[in-house]
Design a protein around this motif. Structure first.
Motif, PDB file in Angstrom:
ATOM      1  N   ALA A 102       1.419 -15.481 -23.418  1.00  0.00           N
ATOM      2  CA  ALA A 102       2.167 -15.578 -22.161  1.00  0.00           C
ATOM      3  C   ALA A 102       2.316 -14.230 -21.465  1.00  0.00           C
ATOM      4  CB  ALA A 102       3.549 -16.176 -22.418  1.00  0.00           C
ATOM      5  N   ALA A 103       1.716 -13.190 -22.005  1.00  0.00           N
ATOM      6  CA  ALA A 103       1.886 -11.852 -21.442  1.00  0.00           C
ATOM      7  C   ALA A 103       1.546 -11.754 -19.955  1.00  0.00           C
ATOM      8  CB  ALA A 103       1.060 -10.851 -22.243  1.00  0.00           C
ATOM      9  N   PRO A 104       0.462 -12.359 -19.473  1.00  0.00           N
ATOM     10  CA  PRO A 104       0.157 -12.238 -18.038  1.00  0.00           C
ATOM     11  C   PRO A 104       1.225 -12.880 -17.157  1.00  0.00           C
ATOM     12  CG  PRO A 104      -1.758 -12.995 -19.253  1.00  0.00           C
ATOM     13  CD  PRO A 104      -0.591 -13.091 -20.181  1.00  0.00           C
ATOM     14  N   LEU A 105       1.910 -13.896 -17.676  1.00  0.00           N
ATOM     15  CA  LEU A 105       2.935 -14.591 -16.898  1.00  0.00           C
ATOM     16  C   LEU A 105       4.277 -13.871 -16.963  1.00  0.00           C
ATOM     17  CD1 LEU A 105       2.100 -18.239 -18.048  1.00  0.00           C
ATOM     18  CD2 LEU A 105       1.181 -16.980 -16.079  1.00  0.00           C
ATOM     19  N   LEU A 106       4.573 -13.235 -18.088  1.00  0.00           N
ATOM     20  CA  LEU A 106       5.872 -12.608 -18.273  1.00  0.00           C
ATOM     21  C   LEU A 106       5.930 -11.174 -17.750  1.00  0.00           C
ATOM     22  CD1 LEU A 106       6.703 -13.903 -21.867  1.00  0.00           C
ATOM     23  CD2 LEU A 106       7.608 -14.740 -19.679  1.00  0.00           C
ATOM     24  N   GLY A 107       4.769 -10.492 -17.729  1.00  0.00           N
ATOM     25  CA  GLY A 107       4.749  -9.122 -17.239  1.00  0.00           C
ATOM     26  C   GLY A 107       5.611  -8.207 -18.084  1.00  0.00           C
ATOM     27  N   ARG A 108       6.557  -7.500 -17.428  1.00  0.00           N
ATOM     28  CA  ARG A 108       7.395  -6.546 -18.140  1.00  0.00           C
ATOM     29  C   ARG A 108       8.340  -7.226 -19.124  1.00  0.00           C
ATOM     30  NH1 ARG A 108       9.126  -2.295 -13.314  1.00  0.00           N
ATOM     31  NH2 ARG A 108       6.983  -1.675 -12.755  1.00  0.00           N
ATOM     32  N   ALA A 109       8.506  -8.520 -18.998  1.00  0.00           N
ATOM     33  CA  ALA A 109       9.389  -9.259 -19.906  1.00  0.00           C
ATOM     34  C   ALA A 109       8.653  -9.770 -21.139  1.00  0.00           C
ATOM     35  CB  ALA A 109      10.032 -10.428 -19.164  1.00  0.00           C
ATOM     36  N   THR A 110       7.404  -9.330 -21.348  1.00  0.00           N
ATOM     37  CA  THR A 110       6.604  -9.828 -22.467  1.00  0.00           C
ATOM     38  C   THR A 110       7.285  -9.594 -23.809  1.00  0.00           C
ATOM     39  OG1 THR A 110       4.546  -9.467 -21.250  1.00  0.00           O
ATOM     40  CG2 THR A 110       4.382  -9.594 -23.640  1.00  0.00           C
ATOM     41  N   ALA A 111       7.995  -8.488 -23.926  1.00  0.00           N
ATOM     42  CA  ALA A 111       8.626  -8.175 -25.212  1.00  0.00           C
ATOM     43  C   ALA A 111       9.840  -9.048 -25.497  1.00  0.00           C
ATOM     44  CB  ALA A 111       9.037  -6.704 -25.243  1.00  0.00           C
ATOM     45  N   LEU A 112      10.448  -9.653 -24.471  1.00  0.00           N
ATOM     46  CA  LEU A 112      11.720 -10.357 -24.670  1.00  0.00           C
ATOM     47  C   LEU A 112      11.638 -11.513 -25.659  1.00  0.00           C
ATOM     48  CD1 LEU A 112      13.247 -10.314 -21.064  1.00  0.00           C
ATOM     49  CD2 LEU A 112      13.708  -8.804 -23.007  1.00  0.00           C
ATOM     50  N   PRO A 113      10.614 -12.391 -25.594  1.00  0.00           N
ATOM     51  CA  PRO A 113      10.568 -13.473 -26.589  1.00  0.00           C
ATOM     52  C   PRO A 113      10.490 -12.958 -28.025  1.00  0.00           C
ATOM     53  CG  PRO A 113       9.070 -13.921 -24.779  1.00  0.00           C
ATOM     54  CD  PRO A 113       9.535 -12.519 -24.598  1.00  0.00           C
ATOM     55  N   PHE A 114       9.746 -11.886 -28.222  1.00  0.00           N
ATOM     56  CA  PHE A 114       9.638 -11.334 -29.575  1.00  0.00           C
ATOM     57  C   PHE A 114      10.939 -10.672 -30.007  1.00  0.00           C
ATOM     58  CE2 PHE A 114       5.139 -11.424 -28.208  1.00  0.00           C
ATOM     59  CZ  PHE A 114       4.625 -12.171 -29.244  1.00  0.00           C
ATOM     60  N   LEU A 115      11.615 -10.005 -29.080  1.00  0.00           N
ATOM     61  CA  LEU A 115      12.918  -9.431 -29.420  1.00  0.00           C
ATOM     62  C   LEU A 115      13.924 -10.522 -29.761  1.00  0.00           C
ATOM     63  CD1 LEU A 115      13.219  -6.591 -26.746  1.00  0.00           C
ATOM     64  CD2 LEU A 115      12.816  -6.337 -29.208  1.00  0.00           C
ATOM     65  N   ALA A 116      13.860 -11.633 -29.037  1.00  0.00           N
ATOM     66  CA  ALA A 116      14.759 -12.748 -29.327  1.00  0.00           C
ATOM     67  C   ALA A 116      14.486 -13.322 -30.712  1.00  0.00           C
ATOM     68  CB  ALA A 116      14.599 -13.831 -28.262  1.00  0.00           C
ATOM     69  N   VAL A 117      13.206 -13.480 -31.049  1.00  0.00           N
ATOM     70  CA  VAL A 117      12.853 -13.976 -32.384  1.00  0.00           C
ATOM     71  C   VAL A 117      13.325 -13.002 -33.452  1.00  0.00           C
ATOM     72  CG1 VAL A 117      10.917 -14.486 -33.925  1.00  0.00           C
ATOM     73  CG2 VAL A 117      10.893 -15.340 -31.578  1.00  0.00           C
ATOM     74  N   ALA A 118      13.112 -11.703 -33.231  1.00  0.00           N
ATOM     75  CA  ALA A 118      13.527 -10.703 -34.214  1.00  0.00           C
ATOM     76  C   ALA A 118      15.039 -10.713 -34.402  1.00  0.00           C
ATOM     77  CB  ALA A 118      13.063  -9.318 -33.770  1.00  0.00           C
ATOM     78  N   GLY A 119      15.778 -10.790 -33.300  1.00  0.00           N
ATOM     79  CA  GLY A 119      17.229 -10.812 -33.402  1.00  0.00           C
ATOM     80  C   GLY A 119      17.742 -12.035 -34.138  1.00  0.00           C
ATOM     81  N   ALA A 120      17.191 -13.195 -33.801  1.00  0.00           N
ATOM     82  CA  ALA A 120      17.616 -14.417 -34.471  1.00  0.00           C
ATOM     83  C   ALA A 120      17.273 -14.380 -35.952  1.00  0.00           C
ATOM     84  CB  ALA A 120      16.967 -15.624 -33.797  1.00  0.00           C
ATOM     85  N   ALA A 121      16.081 -13.883 -36.286  1.00  0.00           N
ATOM     86  CA  ALA A 121      15.647 -13.846 -37.681  1.00  0.00           C
ATOM     87  C   ALA A 121      16.503 -12.895 -38.510  1.00  0.00           C
ATOM     88  CB  ALA A 121      14.177 -13.438 -37.755  1.00  0.00           C
ATOM     89  N   ALA A 122      16.862 -11.748 -37.931  1.00  0.00           N
ATOM     90  CA  ALA A 122      17.597 -10.742 -38.698  1.00  0.00           C
ATOM     91  C   ALA A 122      19.098 -10.969 -38.717  1.00  0.00           C
ATOM     92  CB  ALA A 122      17.302  -9.351 -38.123  1.00  0.00           C
ATOM     93  N   LEU A 123      19.636 -11.633 -37.692  1.00  0.00           N
ATOM     94  CA  LEU A 123      21.097 -11.694 -37.562  1.00  0.00           C
ATOM     95  C   LEU A 123      21.687 -13.095 -37.620  1.00  0.00           C
ATOM     96  CD1 LEU A 123      21.443  -9.093 -34.665  1.00  0.00           C
ATOM     97  CD2 LEU A 123      21.699  -8.681 -37.120  1.00  0.00           C
ATOM     98  N   LEU A 124      20.917 -14.105 -37.221  1.00  0.00           N
ATOM     99  CA  LEU A 124      21.506 -15.428 -37.042  1.00  0.00           C
ATOM    100  C   LEU A 124      21.068 -16.459 -38.074  1.00  0.00           C
ATOM    101  CD1 LEU A 124      21.256 -15.673 -33.131  1.00  0.00           C
ATOM    102  CD2 LEU A 124      23.221 -14.959 -34.524  1.00  0.00           C
ATOM    103  N   VAL A 125      19.787 -16.559 -38.318  1.00  0.00           N
ATOM    104  CA  VAL A 125      19.261 -17.641 -39.162  1.00  0.00           C
ATOM    105  C   VAL A 125      19.357 -17.243 -40.628  1.00  0.00           C
ATOM    106  CG1 VAL A 125      17.289 -19.116 -39.656  1.00  0.00           C
ATOM    107  CG2 VAL A 125      17.694 -18.323 -37.308  1.00  0.00           C
ATOM    108  N   ASP A 126      20.259 -17.847 -41.351  1.00  0.00           N
ATOM    109  CA  ASP A 126      20.376 -17.583 -42.782  1.00  0.00           C
ATOM    110  C   ASP A 126      20.379 -18.854 -43.621  1.00  0.00           C
ATOM    111  OD1 ASP A 126      22.802 -18.625 -42.099  1.00  0.00           O
ATOM    112  OD2 ASP A 126      24.000 -16.882 -42.687  1.00  0.00           O
TER     113      ASP A 126
END
Length: 452
Positions: free
Chosen positions: A20-44
């Motif tokens: 989805a990088a061409p569609l998200l542009g500068r926001a490309t990192a946001l989905p991965f940051l959201a996954v990282a945050g959920a994996a490290a802090l929320l999903v246990d």
């Protein structure tokens, strides 16, 4: 579908967010940051935890494996997103290829490993799945429309398919090599390694000819099958050799590759020559002559640096005479070829002498030489010199080039023997000695060029 296969399928699905990088542009990192945050802090706990958890994650109670993979993808996304500056740091197709290479490649490897207990086939499955995924990822990114790239003057049309194919092969093989050196579960490190290779390849090899791509893929298939069938290299050694070959083809061209292949071919054949006799004498290579990763790096690492330097000069990065990198490449390989011949042939004779003192020593002693081995090594270095004249287009006289490369190779061989007699074993490993010797051979050829 077993738990491990389901988990890797989940990682592969996360990696597809990169498309989805061409569609998200500068926001490309946001989905991965959201996954990282959920994996490290929320999903246990719960279904998502059960899907993505590795054994260490279960002990920690957090999905740190998924979090690290997503963070690695987010870092690469920051490099690939349209920056404030006018130029790109990392092409969007290369970013997508870097991430899906690891996610889909691991899935392919796991699918085979659950059915066949053969490491070579597992590695081949990773490389194949990763290659197909990386190629398709680049084409999908183009199809979705990377308009900022077009504005930057970069070819993102389907005419770039040969280049994308070459990049996909590099990503797959670098991923397979890094994965074999580390833990297969260390997806973050593998992702960074693939991303770094894509940065370099994209910067220095903006376009690859279709014939070079065909040669590169043919080399990958041939070397993989040949080393598997003959046992001339370990799995990691085979992958390193193929990666070096692809870099040499893409950055230098077919002529440079033929010179590299000469070393690999001569080295493999002479190592196997009268191997049983050398084994009885205690001078044979370990692992039945199979070359490992350290051996490949020690003998061809300087050549790799030289061909990358040549590509950097061609890309306008450094105002240096490209012939110096051609000579460094040839001088390092003349050293490696000559030293291999000297060791493998000289080890069959009973009159070795220590190069530093001239005293008689047992065969196989570090730093020991025989006149037969030295002669064989000199012939090997001269062979590389002759081929350098034919293949590298060095703008000096043929006789001069042969002399520069041969003398450089002999100087490197001598350096190897001196280091073997003085510091090898107690202070330096054999692979480090080989690296220093090939560096000496490269420098000798370059420095002599200033004197003639």
């Amino acid at each position: 579908m077993n738990r491990r296969l389901r988990r890797d399928a989940g990682f592969a699905a996360v990696s597809l967010l990169a498309l989805a990088a061409p569609l998200l542009g500068r926001a490309t990192a946001l989905p991965f940051l959201a996954v990282a945050g959920a994996a490290a802090l929320l999903v246990d706990d719960g279904p998502l935890f059960e899907l993505f958890a590795r054994p260490r994650d279960r002990q920690a109670g957090r999905l740190y494996g998924l979090a690290s993979f997503a963070l690695a993808a987010a870092v690469l996304a920051f490099l690939a997103a349209p920056p404030v500056a006018a130029t790109y740091t990392m092409p969007l197709p290369a970013f997508a290829a870097s991430v899906v290479t690891v996610g889909v490649g691991n899935l392919g490897a796991t699918a085979v490993r659950d059915r066949l207990d053969e490491q070579f086939l597992v590695v081949a499955a990773f490389a194949t799945a990763a290659f197909v995924a990386a190629l398709l990822a680049q084409l999908i990114v183009v199809a979705l429309g990377s308009t900022p790239f077009a504005a930057a003057g970069v070819d993102v049309g389907f005419a770039a398919a040969p280049t994308f194919t070459f990049h996909a092969a590099m990503a797959a093989l670098v991923g397979a090599l890094t994965r074999s050196m580390l833990s297969p579960g260390d997806t973050a490190a593998v992702t960074f390694a693939v991303g770094a290779s894509m940065l370099v390849v994209g910067a220095l090899v903006p376009a690859v000819h279709v014939l070079d791509v065909a040669l590169a893929l043919g080399v990958a298939l041939f070397l993989g099958g040949f080393t598997y069938a003959t046992g001339t290299a370990s799995g990691e050694g085979m992958l390193a050799g193929v990666v070096f070959s692809l870099v040499t083809i893409g950055f230098g061209g077919p002529g440079w590759f033929i010179l590299l292949l000469t070393f690999f071919g001569v080295g493999s054949l002479t190592t196997k020559y009268r191997y049983e006799e050398k084994a009885e004498r205690g001078v044979a290579e370990e692992n039945e002559g199979a070359r490992g990763l350290g051996n490949v790096l020690g003998n061809a690492g300087i050549a790799l640096v030289a061909v990358v330097g040549f590509a950097a000069v061609g890309a306008g990065e450094f105002p240096i005479d490209p012939d110096l990198f051609r000579l460094a490449f040839a001088g390092s390989l003349a050293t490696a070829t000559g030293d291999t011949l000297s060791s493998e042939i000289g080890g069959l004779f009973d009159t070795p002498r220590l190069v530093t003192t001239g005293e008689r020593v047992p065969p196989g002693t570090d730093g020991a030489v025989t006149w037969q081995g030295e002669l064989a090594g000199l012939v090997g270095a001269a062979l590389v010199g002759v081929l350098a004249v034919v293949l590298l287009s060095i703008s000096r006289g043929s006789t001069t080039v042969v002399a520069l490369v041969t003398v450089g190779g002999f100087a490197g061989m001598t350096a190897d023997s001196v280091l073997g007699a003085t510091v090898e074993g107690d202070r330096l490993e054999n692979e480090t000695v080989n690296l220093l010797a090939t560096l000496a051979g490269a420098l000798a050829s370059v420095l002599l060029a200033f004197a003639v």
